[in-house]
Design a protein around this motif. Structure first.
Motif, PDB file in Angstrom:
ATOM      1  N   HIS A  56      -1.949   3.781  13.055  1.00 37.58           N
ATOM      2  CA  HIS A  56      -3.042   3.274  12.838  1.00 37.58           C
ATOM      3  C   HIS A  56      -3.438   3.342  11.214  1.00 37.58           C
ATOM      4  O   HIS A  56      -4.080   1.922  11.100  1.00 37.58           O
ATOM      5  N   ASP A  57      -2.927   3.914  10.589  1.00 38.45           N
ATOM      6  CA  ASP A  57      -3.176   3.750   8.904  1.00 38.45           C
ATOM      7  C   ASP A  57      -2.358   2.500   8.708  1.00 38.45           C
ATOM      8  O   ASP A  57      -2.856   1.669   7.593  1.00 38.45           O
ATOM      9  N   ARG A  76      -2.060  13.321   9.674  1.00 38.34           N
ATOM     10  CA  ARG A  76      -1.594  12.477  10.680  1.00 38.34           C
ATOM     11  C   ARG A  76      -0.200  12.562  11.387  1.00 38.34           C
ATOM     12  O   ARG A  76       0.245  11.912  12.109  1.00 38.34           O
ATOM     13  N   ARG A 112      -4.278  -0.603   9.645  1.00 37.11           N
ATOM     14  CA  ARG A 112      -5.660  -0.758   8.655  1.00 37.11           C
ATOM     15  C   ARG A 112      -5.069  -1.379   7.212  1.00 37.11           C
ATOM     16  O   ARG A 112      -5.831  -2.172   6.668  1.00 37.11           O
ATOM     17  N   ALA A 113      -3.914  -0.800   6.748  1.00 37.42           N
ATOM     18  CA  ALA A 113      -3.504  -1.454   5.418  1.00 37.42           C
ATOM     19  C   ALA A 113      -3.169  -2.764   5.511  1.00 37.42           C
ATOM     20  O   ALA A 113      -3.519  -3.682   4.598  1.00 37.42           O
ATOM     21  N   CYS A 152       0.980  -1.177  -0.044  1.00 39.44           N
ATOM     22  CA  CYS A 152       0.006  -0.199   0.030  1.00 39.44           C
ATOM     23  C   CYS A 152       0.688   1.292  -0.008  1.00 39.44           C
ATOM     24  O   CYS A 152       1.506   1.419   0.998  1.00 39.44           O
ATOM     25  N   ASP A 207       0.388   7.616  10.110  1.00 42.45           N
ATOM     26  CA  ASP A 207       0.422   7.156  11.401  1.00 42.45           C
ATOM     27  C   ASP A 207       0.419   5.624  11.657  1.00 42.45           C
ATOM     28  O   ASP A 207       0.145   4.919  10.540  1.00 42.45           O
ATOM     29  N   SER A 238      -1.511  11.957   3.867  1.00 41.00           N
ATOM     30  CA  SER A 238      -1.151  11.532   5.154  1.00 41.00           C
ATOM     31  C   SER A 238      -0.683  12.772   6.103  1.00 41.00           C
ATOM     32  O   SER A 238      -0.505  12.523   7.318  1.00 41.00           O
ATOM     33  N   GLY A 270      -1.251   7.489   1.934  1.00 44.47           N
ATOM     34  CA  GLY A 270      -2.243   7.586   2.995  1.00 44.47           C
ATOM     35  C   GLY A 270      -1.642   7.225   4.320  1.00 44.47           C
ATOM     36  O   GLY A 270      -2.524   7.190   5.201  1.00 44.47           O
ATOM     37  N   ILE A 271      -0.517   6.699   4.527  1.00 45.21           N
ATOM     38  CA  ILE A 271      -0.075   6.136   5.750  1.00 45.21           C
ATOM     39  C   ILE A 271       0.848   7.203   6.395  1.00 45.21           C
ATOM     40  O   ILE A 271       1.736   7.278   6.346  1.00 45.21           O
TER      41      ILE A 271
END
Length: 335
Positions: free
Chosen positions: A187-188, A307, A191-192, A179, A185, A304, A182-183
């Motif tokens: 938590h991202d 965050r 989720r990925a 991925c 932190d 991203s 959008g990463i």
């Protein structure tokens, strides 16, 4: 050595954390690559950034990295062939990287079959940047070992699909998926991985680190920005590129002029026009990354930024992300 977070990606590369510091022009420098790899992820060399921005010849940069870590590192190969001088230089750079033990290559902007052949002969792994299924199928047919899935949240040259949409398009191809976009932190990151990705590639988050040798103004812009401040412009390279919005860019506009757009649509003229944009953008991005704050600065970044709250050591980022993944997924996640 920390316990490995087991995915197809960490198994292929022999690393602990499925986290890539993506190659970034003009932001990648040897110390950043080494710091991420030494912490258990993998840093990726961007040779133009080494040589043109940070004035470090590739071989010297490789030696400098090896003074800091003996862990695996990667190399970014832009494989489009329209400019012969650049293509010839890239071939030499790949030879140097292989001679120095690099065994992970990330290819982009062209057909990677020749890199795959050369890398596989040396026991190396090749992943290719893709933004959709069409590109992914071509890369798979060229023999790549995995895909860097660039989504619409990425900095620089972003894709058009959300991370989930892109994963759904590519999950049946049987290749490890990374991925990219959008990463911001941990938590991202979690989720990925829960979405089914085998790893995540971060760029913007690693610009705002102690080891990244860009200007304090660039790092401050990332920390200060929110997601809505990241906009697309095609005036850098002729294709949409995600940058941090500034009043100067608002005044100048984010779209190429009518003549440029006409040339970019032409089958024969689009490559020439993109080359003109590329030369201009190399200088403007280098100035923005290494100089003082200026109204002319153009800072590439992804959404991203929302965050990213502080500048910190690269190892702290890797360790925090790894801790969150182990807590959420367990260290023995099956590949």
């Amino acid at each position: 050595m920390a316990e490995r977070i087991q995915t197809r990606f960490t198994e292929q590369l022999g690393i602990e954390v499925p986290l890539i510091c993506g190659a970034m022009y003009p932001c990648t420098n040897p110390e950043l690559v080494a710091a991420v790899s030494d912490a258990g992820g993998i840093g990726v060399i961007q040779p133009m950034s080494f040589e043109f921005v940070h004035r470090v010849p590739l071989e010297e940069g490789l030696r400098r990295i090896r003074q800091l870590t003996d862990r695996p590192i990667g190399f970014n190969a832009i494989v489009e062939t329209s400019v012969k001088a650049y293509f010839d230089r890239m071939r030499r750079w790949i030879d140097i990287a292989l001679e120095h033990g690099v065994r992970f290559f990330v290819t982009a902007l062209g057909k990677p079959d020749w890199v795959v052949e050369q890398a596989h002969a040396a026991g190396a792994v090749v992943y290719h940047d893709v933004t959709n299924r069409t590109h992914a199928l071509r890369a798979r047919d060229a023999g790549v070992d995995g895909l860097i899935c660039v989504n619409r949240l990425a900095g620089g040259h972003a894709g058009k699909l959300d991370p989930q949409e892109l994963h759904e398009q590519l999950a049946d191809l049987g290749l490890p998926l990374v991925c990219a976009g959008g990463i911001g932190d941990e938590h991202d990151f979690v989720r990925a991985l829960q979405m089914g990705y085998d790893a995540a590639q971060l760029g913007t988050r690693f610009i705002a680190t102690d080891e990244c040798q860009v200007s304090p103004a660039y790092k401050e812009a990332i920390v200060r920005a929110r997601a809505d401040d990241v906009v697309l412009t095609d005036k850098l390279s002729g294709v949409p590129c995600a940058v941090i919005r500034t009043p100067e860019l608002d005044r100048a506009g984010y779209r190429a002029g009518p003549i440029a757009r006409w040339l970019l649509r032409g089958r024969r003229t689009k490559h020439l026009m993109r080359a003109v944009y590329q030369i201009r953008s190399l200088w403007s991005l280098r100035r923005a990354a290494t100089g003082a704050a200026s109204y002319r600065n153009v800072w590439q970044a992804g959404k991203s930024v929302e965050r990213i709250e502080r500048v910190e050591p690269a190892a702290a980022v890797v360790e925090r992300f790894a801790r969150a993944a182990r807590e959420a997924l367990g260290a023995a996640r099956a590949p």
